[in-house]
Scaffold this motif. Structure first.
Motif, PDB file in Angstrom:
ATOM      1  N   UNK A 183      -6.576 -25.127  12.014  1.00 46.95           N
ATOM      2  CA  UNK A 183      -6.861 -23.999  11.138  1.00 46.95           C
ATOM      3  C   UNK A 183      -7.205 -24.532   9.751  1.00 46.95           C
ATOM      4  N   UNK A 184      -7.955 -23.771   9.010  1.00 47.37           N
ATOM      5  CA  UNK A 184      -8.306 -24.197   7.655  1.00 47.37           C
ATOM      6  C   UNK A 184      -7.044 -24.455   6.829  1.00 47.37           C
ATOM      7  N   UNK A 185      -6.041 -23.606   7.011  1.00 51.88           N
ATOM      8  CA  UNK A 185      -4.793 -23.797   6.265  1.00 51.88           C
ATOM      9  C   UNK A 185      -4.180 -25.164   6.549  1.00 51.88           C
ATOM     10  N   UNK A 186      -4.052 -25.519   7.838  1.00 53.42           N
ATOM     11  CA  UNK A 186      -3.478 -26.822   8.202  1.00 53.42           C
ATOM     12  C   UNK A 186      -4.368 -27.966   7.741  1.00 53.42           C
ATOM     13  N   UNK A 187      -5.687 -27.750   7.827  1.00 50.79           N
ATOM     14  CA  UNK A 187      -6.647 -28.781   7.439  1.00 50.79           C
ATOM     15  C   UNK A 187      -6.539 -29.088   5.945  1.00 50.79           C
ATOM     16  N   UNK A 188      -6.397 -28.049   5.131  1.00 53.93           N
ATOM     17  CA  UNK A 188      -6.240 -28.246   3.688  1.00 53.93           C
ATOM     18  C   UNK A 188      -4.962 -29.012   3.387  1.00 53.93           C
ATOM     19  N   UNK A 189      -3.863 -28.565   3.981  1.00 49.99           N
ATOM     20  CA  UNK A 189      -2.554 -29.153   3.673  1.00 49.99           C
ATOM     21  C   UNK A 189      -2.443 -30.576   4.205  1.00 49.99           C
ATOM     22  N   UNK A 190      -2.883 -30.798   5.445  1.00 45.61           N
ATOM     23  CA  UNK A 190      -2.720 -32.118   6.061  1.00 45.61           C
ATOM     24  C   UNK A 190      -3.574 -33.189   5.393  1.00 45.61           C
ATOM     25  N   UNK A 191      -4.716 -32.769   4.821  1.00 45.42           N
ATOM     26  CA  UNK A 191      -5.608 -33.747   4.211  1.00 45.42           C
ATOM     27  C   UNK A 191      -5.503 -33.820   2.709  1.00 45.42           C
ATOM     28  N   UNK A 192      -4.517 -33.105   2.139  1.00 40.81           N
ATOM     29  CA  UNK A 192      -4.377 -33.064   0.677  1.00 40.81           C
ATOM     30  C   UNK A 192      -5.706 -32.713   0.003  1.00 40.81           C
ATOM     31  N   UNK A 193      -6.344 -31.695   0.541  1.00 40.34           N
ATOM     32  CA  UNK A 193      -7.659 -31.283   0.033  1.00 40.34           C
ATOM     33  C   UNK A 193      -7.463 -30.188  -1.016  1.00 40.34           C
ATOM     34  N   UNK A 194      -7.157 -30.595  -2.229  1.00 44.47           N
ATOM     35  CA  UNK A 194      -6.815 -29.653  -3.276  1.00 44.47           C
ATOM     36  C   UNK A 194      -5.420 -29.104  -3.061  1.00 44.47           C
ATOM     37  N   UNK A 195      -5.115 -27.999  -3.747  1.00 46.27           N
ATOM     38  CA  UNK A 195      -3.806 -27.355  -3.599  1.00 46.27           C
ATOM     39  C   UNK A 195      -3.993 -25.929  -3.113  1.00 46.27           C
ATOM     40  N   UNK A 196      -3.092 -25.485  -2.260  1.00 49.20           N
ATOM     41  CA  UNK A 196      -3.160 -24.143  -1.683  1.00 49.20           C
ATOM     42  C   UNK A 196      -1.837 -23.432  -1.921  1.00 49.20           C
ATOM     43  N   UNK A 197      -1.890 -22.273  -2.583  1.00 47.86           N
ATOM     44  CA  UNK A 197      -0.675 -21.518  -2.878  1.00 47.86           C
ATOM     45  C   UNK A 197      -0.898 -20.043  -2.607  1.00 47.86           C
ATOM     46  N   UNK A 198       0.101 -19.405  -1.993  1.00 47.43           N
ATOM     47  CA  UNK A 198       0.054 -17.963  -1.842  1.00 47.43           C
ATOM     48  C   UNK A 198       0.537 -17.349  -3.145  1.00 47.43           C
ATOM     49  N   UNK A 199      -0.331 -16.545  -3.798  1.00 48.41           N
ATOM     50  CA  UNK A 199      -0.006 -16.011  -5.114  1.00 48.41           C
ATOM     51  C   UNK A 199      -0.016 -14.494  -5.154  1.00 48.41           C
ATOM     52  N   UNK A 200      -0.285 -13.855  -4.021  1.00 47.23           N
ATOM     53  CA  UNK A 200      -0.273 -12.401  -3.962  1.00 47.23           C
ATOM     54  C   UNK A 200      -0.009 -11.940  -2.545  1.00 47.23           C
ATOM     55  N   UNK A 201       0.131 -10.642  -2.386  1.00 50.25           N
ATOM     56  CA  UNK A 201       0.416 -10.086  -1.070  1.00 50.25           C
ATOM     57  C   UNK A 201      -0.654 -10.480  -0.058  1.00 50.25           C
ATOM     58  N   UNK A 202      -1.908 -10.487  -0.491  1.00 52.15           N
ATOM     59  CA  UNK A 202      -3.021 -10.805   0.416  1.00 52.15           C
ATOM     60  C   UNK A 202      -3.767 -12.062   0.001  1.00 52.15           C
ATOM     61  N   UNK A 203      -3.365 -12.688  -1.097  1.00 52.98           N
ATOM     62  CA  UNK A 203      -4.209 -13.702  -1.732  1.00 52.98           C
ATOM     63  C   UNK A 203      -3.569 -15.083  -1.756  1.00 52.98           C
ATOM     64  N   UNK A 204      -4.330 -16.057  -1.278  1.00 50.17           N
ATOM     65  CA  UNK A 204      -4.021 -17.472  -1.477  1.00 50.17           C
ATOM     66  C   UNK A 204      -5.033 -18.023  -2.475  1.00 50.17           C
ATOM     67  N   UNK A 205      -4.595 -18.964  -3.303  1.00 48.34           N
ATOM     68  CA  UNK A 205      -5.500 -19.599  -4.259  1.00 48.34           C
ATOM     69  C   UNK A 205      -5.620 -21.079  -3.903  1.00 48.34           C
TER      70      UNK A 205
END
Length: 274
Positions: free
Chosen positions: A226-248
């Motif tokens: 999944x894109x989420x796992x791909x971002x986190x596993x590869x340290x491809x920038x930072x991913x944070x959930x910052x709202x009810x529906x929104x990740x940044x």
């Protein structure tokens, strides 16, 4: 707190200035033009001064402009069912041109919310944009959008609509043109967008410094993950959930953004594939 720099003169606004932008194309909350007016009123309070002009439209092609005092005194917002509202702080009051700050929301034709602030317009433009971002996440709940820092010369407002500013001669005698690949991506996005083939609840327009994304994007598949796992596993920038529906998803490094763009094009997760 007043952030607006009232000591700025027209000559402080160069065409090479950086304009900070937040552009949202899809959002979860049901919002009317009046709701967006309330958000723009809050931004007016944040920067510390009322806009020079208000623009309203029933369609993108039929704008009406009002001075702030007339707009407020005569309750213009409730006269019609408007499709678009914009608050405009001019760079040059005498010629009523350019932007210091510009806020626009369109709820039907070319649906979008855009906030644009010239770096010379306010004290601590990054801090101001962070406050605006937090409020937009809370009030709007972005499904998809982006945050960027672009030269005024490159046309941030046009970029948001998929329109190329390919040549531009400024009073500083500067010629500006994006590279071929960037121009093709901008044009392709504009063409797709005007055909209402948005698909932005699952795909990104492009890979930007700041990407407001949601569950539909994170479920996309890249290299078997999944894109989420791909971002986190590869340290491809930072991913944070910052709202009810929104990740940044923040990707400050330009080289990293270029590689991620290539990977997402290959995986079919961008709206355009150039």
């Amino acid at each position: 707190m007043t952030h607006f720099r009232n000591d700025m003169e027209n000559h402080d606004f160069f065409d090479t200035n950086i304009v900070c932008s937040i552009v949202i194309y899809e959002w979860a909350n049901e919002l009317s033009i009046i709701d967006f007016k309330h958000i723009f009123d809050w931004i007016s309070q944040l920067v510390g001064t009322a806009p020079d002009s208000i623009q309203l439209a029933e369609s993108e092609a039929k704008y009406k402009s009002y001075k702030w005092k007339y707009f407020e005194k005569n309750n213009v917002i409730n006269r019609r069912e408007w499709d678009l509202i914009a608050y405009h702080w001019f760079r040059n009051i005498e010629t009523k041109s350019g932007i210091r700050v510009y806020c626009v929301a369109s709820t039907r034709s070319f649906r979008r919310l855009g906030i644009y602030i010239d770096e010379a317009a306010v004290v601590d433009v990054i801090g101001v944009m962070k406050q605006i971002s937090r409020t937009i996440i809370e009030k709007v709940e972005p499904i998809y959008g982006y945050g960027a820092m672009q030269s005024y010369l490159d046309g941030p407002l046009e970029y948001a609509r998929g329109i190329n500013v390919t040549t531009y001669y400024s009073h500083e005698n500067i010629f500006s043109q994006a590279d071929v690949d960037t121009r093709e991506r901008i044009s392709a996005f504009g063409s797709e967008f005007r055909k209402n083939k948005r698909r932005l609840n699952e795909k990104l327009r492009d890979v930007e410094v700041i990407n407001y994304i949601s569950a539909g994007h994170l479920a996309g598949i890249v290299d078997g993950m999944t894109l989420e796992d791909w971002i986190i596993s590869g340290n491809r920038g930072t991913l944070n959930k910052e709202g009810e529906a929104t990740w940044v998803w923040r990707i400050p490094d330009e080289h990293e953004r270029s590689q991620i763009r290539t990977d997402l094009i290959r995986s079919g997760l961008l709206v355009v594939t150039i």
